[in-house]
Design a protein around this motif. Structure first.
Motif, PDB file in Angstrom:
ATOM      1  N   ARG A   2       0.818  -1.210   0.000  1.00 20.12           N
ATOM      2  CA  ARG A   2       0.000   0.000   0.000  1.00 20.12           C
ATOM      3  C   ARG A   2       0.850   1.257   0.000  1.00 20.12           C
ATOM      4  NH1 ARG A   2      -5.034   1.959   1.159  1.00 20.12           N
ATOM      5  NH2 ARG A   2      -5.098   3.906   2.314  1.00 20.12           N
ATOM      6  N   ASP A   3       2.068   1.193   0.604  1.00 21.93           N
ATOM      7  CA  ASP A   3       2.891   2.382   0.746  1.00 21.93           C
ATOM      8  C   ASP A   3       4.006   2.484  -0.293  1.00 21.93           C
ATOM      9  OD1 ASP A   3       1.417   3.171   2.970  1.00 21.93           O
ATOM     10  OD2 ASP A   3       2.630   1.895   4.303  1.00 21.93           O
ATOM     11  N   ASP A   4       4.134   1.495  -1.149  1.00 18.80           N
ATOM     12  CA  ASP A   4       5.185   1.517  -2.166  1.00 18.80           C
ATOM     13  C   ASP A   4       4.701   2.338  -3.361  1.00 18.80           C
ATOM     14  OD1 ASP A   4       7.117   1.098  -4.085  1.00 18.80           O
ATOM     15  OD2 ASP A   4       7.290  -1.058  -3.718  1.00 18.80           O
ATOM     16  N   PRO A   5       5.250   3.542  -3.606  1.00 23.35           N
ATOM     17  CA  PRO A   5       4.738   4.427  -4.658  1.00 23.35           C
ATOM     18  C   PRO A   5       4.953   3.883  -6.068  1.00 23.35           C
ATOM     19  CG  PRO A   5       6.767   5.307  -3.736  1.00 23.35           C
ATOM     20  CD  PRO A   5       6.387   4.134  -2.884  1.00 23.35           C
ATOM     21  N   ARG A   6       5.705   2.770  -6.185  1.00 18.20           N
ATOM     22  CA  ARG A   6       5.903   2.181  -7.512  1.00 18.20           C
ATOM     23  C   ARG A   6       4.755   1.277  -7.924  1.00 18.20           C
ATOM     24  NH1 ARG A   6      11.496  -0.636  -6.289  1.00 18.20           N
ATOM     25  NH2 ARG A   6      10.194  -1.193  -4.481  1.00 18.20           N
ATOM     26  N   LEU A   7       3.859   0.978  -6.983  1.00 15.70           N
ATOM     27  CA  LEU A   7       2.763   0.055  -7.252  1.00 15.70           C
ATOM     28  C   LEU A   7       1.436   0.799  -7.315  1.00 15.70           C
ATOM     29  CD1 LEU A   7       3.758  -2.867  -4.846  1.00 15.70           C
ATOM     30  CD2 LEU A   7       4.166  -2.691  -7.320  1.00 15.70           C
ATOM     31  N   PRO A   8       0.512   0.345  -8.182  1.00  9.84           N
ATOM     32  CA  PRO A   8      -0.782   1.044  -8.297  1.00  9.84           C
ATOM     33  C   PRO A   8      -1.651   0.932  -7.059  1.00  9.84           C
ATOM     34  CG  PRO A   8      -0.770  -0.959  -9.622  1.00  9.84           C
ATOM     35  CD  PRO A   8       0.639  -0.749  -9.154  1.00  9.84           C
ATOM     36  N   THR A   9      -1.299   0.040  -6.123  1.00  8.55           N
ATOM     37  CA  THR A   9      -2.056  -0.053  -4.874  1.00  8.55           C
ATOM     38  C   THR A   9      -1.725   1.084  -3.918  1.00  8.55           C
ATOM     39  OG1 THR A   9      -0.344  -1.562  -4.073  1.00  8.55           O
ATOM     40  CG2 THR A   9      -2.344  -2.552  -5.001  1.00  8.55           C
ATOM     41  N   SER A  10      -0.668   1.851  -4.234  1.00  2.00           N
ATOM     42  CA  SER A  10      -0.275   2.968  -3.371  1.00  2.00           C
ATOM     43  C   SER A  10      -0.945   4.255  -3.834  1.00  2.00           C
ATOM     44  CB  SER A  10       1.239   3.151  -3.413  1.00  2.00           C
ATOM     45  OG  SER A  10       1.614   4.362  -2.786  1.00  2.00           O
ATOM     46  N   PRO A  11      -1.514   5.044  -2.912  1.00  2.95           N
ATOM     47  CA  PRO A  11      -2.084   6.339  -3.315  1.00  2.95           C
ATOM     48  C   PRO A  11      -1.066   7.235  -4.001  1.00  2.95           C
ATOM     49  CG  PRO A  11      -2.773   5.765  -1.093  1.00  2.95           C
ATOM     50  CD  PRO A  11      -1.727   4.766  -1.485  1.00  2.95           C
ATOM     51  N   GLY A  12       0.232   7.087  -3.644  1.00  2.00           N
ATOM     52  CA  GLY A  12       1.250   7.917  -4.253  1.00  2.00           C
ATOM     53  C   GLY A  12       1.569   7.575  -5.696  1.00  2.00           C
ATOM     54  N   PHE A  13       1.080   6.439  -6.172  1.00  2.00           N
ATOM     55  CA  PHE A  13       1.317   6.048  -7.562  1.00  2.00           C
ATOM     56  C   PHE A  13       0.539   6.943  -8.522  1.00  2.00           C
ATOM     57  CE2 PHE A  13       0.247   3.568 -11.342  1.00  2.00           C
ATOM     58  CZ  PHE A  13       1.479   3.050 -11.719  1.00  2.00           C
ATOM     59  N   TRP A  14      -0.641   7.406  -8.074  1.00  3.74           N
ATOM     60  CA  TRP A  14      -1.541   8.201  -8.927  1.00  3.74           C
ATOM     61  C   TRP A  14      -1.314   9.671  -8.603  1.00  3.74           C
ATOM     62  CZ3 TRP A  14      -3.497   4.838 -12.251  1.00  3.74           C
ATOM     63  CH2 TRP A  14      -3.627   3.512 -11.845  1.00  3.74           C
ATOM     64  N   ARG A  15      -0.617  10.386  -9.484  1.00  6.85           N
ATOM     65  CA  ARG A  15      -0.115  11.714  -9.146  1.00  6.85           C
ATOM     66  C   ARG A  15      -0.805  12.852  -9.884  1.00  6.85           C
ATOM     67  NH1 ARG A  15       6.234  12.009  -8.676  1.00  6.85           N
ATOM     68  NH2 ARG A  15       5.510  13.936  -7.672  1.00  6.85           N
TER      69      ARG A  15
END
Length: 419
Positions: A2-15
Motif C-alpha cells: 500500500r505504501d510503495d509508490p511504484r505500485l498502483p495499490t499505493s495512493p502515491g502512484f496516482w499523481r
C-alpha cells in the motif's frame, strides 16, 4: 504494497492533480442522466422488433423475465423509431469522452487496499468492477455495430441486450451508493468550499503528492465537453436531413446522399450482397405468393400494379442510428392484400418472406396493427420511379415507425394469420 509508490495499490502512484471527488461527481451525474436515457431507449428499440410476436423477430429467445416490459409496437408517430434510435446512438457516442474521463478519474479505487473496509464498501467495489467492465463492453460493441464492424463473437443483439442488463444493474447499485456523496460534493462547490477532501470513500482519489498542474479541473471538464460536442457534430447528421448529413464524418451513412435520382438514399444491404439474382426478379419469373384464410393467390408485378395503389411518405430508420428523410412510396396496402385472401375487416398478423436466402431478417413478422395501418404498403415505386434492385425491386414492405430490418426487401411471400 500500500505504501510503495511504484505500485498502483499505493495512493502515491496516482499523481495527477486533476483527480478529485468533485471532478468525478460532475462526470458521474452527467452519466447518471445519460446512461439512464441510453438504457430506456435501448429497451424501447428492442420492443420495436416485436420479439414476442414471432421467433424470427426475437434475437434473444432466452430472455425470460427480462422481457417483462414488452408491448405491441405502435405505428404512430411514424418517426418514432427514427427518433428513438437517433437519440440512442448519437447520445451513446457523445458520452464516450465522459465515460472515459470518469473511468480515468476513479481508476485508483480499483487498486485501493484493503479490498473492502465494510459491507457497503465491498458492494461499491463489486459494482465498480461490473460497471467498468460492462460499460466498456456496451460502448465498444455499440460503436462497432454502428460502424458495421461485426468483429465480436456471436450476434450483436444478445450480446448487447444481456450486457446492457448487467451493466445497468451495476450502474443502479453504484448510483444508489454514490449519488448522495456526489450531490454533497457539488453542493460544497456551489457554496464556495474549495477543499478536495470529499467523503471518506472518495479520499483515495486525491493524490497525497500530486504533480504540478498543467491544466485546471475546470479546463479538463471543458476538454471533455468539447470532445463530446465534436463527436455529437460528427455523428448526429446521419439522422438529420439537410446539410448536417455532410458533417456525419464518423457515421457510415453520413455524408452526401448515395447516388442521385429517386433511389438515391441510404441502404445497408445491396442486392448483390443479399445474393438476389436478376433472373428471379424478372417479370417472367417473380410472383408474389399471398396466403390467408381462403387460400393462396399468386400475383405478378403487373397484376399488383393494376390493384388500387396508395402513397405514403415514410422514412427508413436502422438500429445502427442512421435514417433517411421521408421518401414517397407507392404500392398496395398490406390490408388490401389481406382482404384478397379472406381477411376483410380487421386484418391479422403477417409473416413476410424475402427472396434473400441467408442472413438475419430475411423473414419477419408484423403485428395486426401494423398491417391495418393505411400507410403500410407493399411498395412497388419510390419517389415516382420503380424500386431499384438495392431498394427491394420487385417489391418491398414499408411500415410506419418500424425498424428498417422489418421493412423487408425483395418480398416473395406474405402469409396472413394470427402468429
Amino acid at each position: 504494497m500500500r505504501d510503495d509508490p511504484r505500485l498502483p495499490t499505493s495512493p502515491g502512484f496516482w499523481r495527477s492533480p486533476l483527480r478529485s471527488p468533485r471532478f468525478t461527481s460532475v462526470l458521474g451525474l452527467v452519466l447518471l442522466v445519460g446512461i439512464t436515457v441510453l438504457f430506456v431507449t435501448g429497451l424501447v428499440s428492442y420492443a420495436a422488433y416485436n420479439p414476442g410476436l414471432s421467433p424470427v423477430n426475437d434475437k434473444t429467445p432466452d430472455k425470460g423475465f427480462l422481457g417483462f416490459y414488452l408491448f405491441a409496437w405502435p405505428t404512430d408517430p411514424p418517426w418514432l423509431y427514427r427518433l428513438n434510435q437517433g437519440v440512442h446512438v448519437t447520445l451513446g457516442i457523445t458520452l464516450i469522452p465522459v465515460l472515459l474521463a470518469k473511468l480515468w478519474s476513479v481508476v485508483p479505487k480499483l487498486f485501493a487496499l484493503p479490498p473492502a473496509r465494510s459491507f457497503a464498501h465491498a458492494l461499491e467495489r463489486i459494482s465498480l468492477v461490473l460497471l467498468v467492465g460492462g460499460g466498456l463492453f456496451e460502448f465498444v460493441t455499440g460503436v462497432l455495430n454502428v460502424q458495421l464492424d461485426y468483429v465480436f463473437p456471436g450476434s450483436f443483439y444478445p450480446l448487447h441486450f444481456y450486457g446492457a442488463w448487467v451493466f445497468f444493474a451495476a450502474f443502479v447499485a453504484h448510483a444508489v451508493l454514490k449519488t448522495p456523496a456526489a450531490v454533497r460534493n457539488l453542493r460544497r462547490l456551489r457554496e464556495g468550499d474549495e477543499g478536495d477532501e470529499g467523503d471518506e470513500g472518495d479520499r483515495e482519489l486525491v493524490s497525497p503528492r500530486p504533480d504540478p498542474p498543467t491544466v485546471s479541473r475546470r479546463g479538463a471538464l471543458w476538454f471533455v465537453g468539447g470532445g463530446s460536442l465534436l463527436l455529437f457534430a460528427t455523428t448526429v447528421g446521419q439522422n438529420v436531413d439537410g446539410p448536417l448529413r455532410r458533417t456525419a464524418l464518423l457515421a457510415p451513412h453520413g455524408g452526401a446522399e448515395p447516388g442521385s435520382g429517386p433511389n438515391g438514399f441510404q441502404i445497408n444491404k445491396t442486392a448483390a450482397y443479399a445474393g438476389i439474382d436478376a433472373a428471379e426478379r424478372s417479370a417472367d419469373a417473380w410472383r408474389l405468393v399471398v396466403t390467408g384464410r381462403t387460400g393462396t393467390v399468386r400475383l405478378s408485378r403487373a397484376e399488383l400494379a393494376r390493384l388500387p395503389l396508395h402513397s405514403s411518405a415514410l422514412p427508413i430508420a436502422c438500429v445502427e442510428g442512421w435514417s433517411t428523410s421521408d421518401q414517397w412510396w407507392r404500392g398496395v396496402r398490406l390490408r388490401d392484400l389481406a382482404a384478397l385472401v379472406g381477411h376483410d375487416g380487421d386484418p391479422p398478423d403477417v409473416f413476410v418472406e424475402s427472396l434473400q436466402r441467408h442472413g438475419a431478417f430475411r423473414r419477419a413478422a408484423l403485428r395486426a396493427n401494423q398491417v391495418a395501418d393505411p400507410r403500410s404498403l407493399l411498395a412497388l415505386y419510390v419517389n415516382g420511379e420503380d424500386l431499384s434492385p438495392d431498394h427491394g425491386h420487385p417489391a418491398r414492405v414499408i411500415v410506419p415507425a418500424a425498424p428498417g430490418v422489418l421493412n423487408t426487401k425483395w418480398v416473395a411471400r406474405l402469409t396472413f394469420g394470427d402468429l
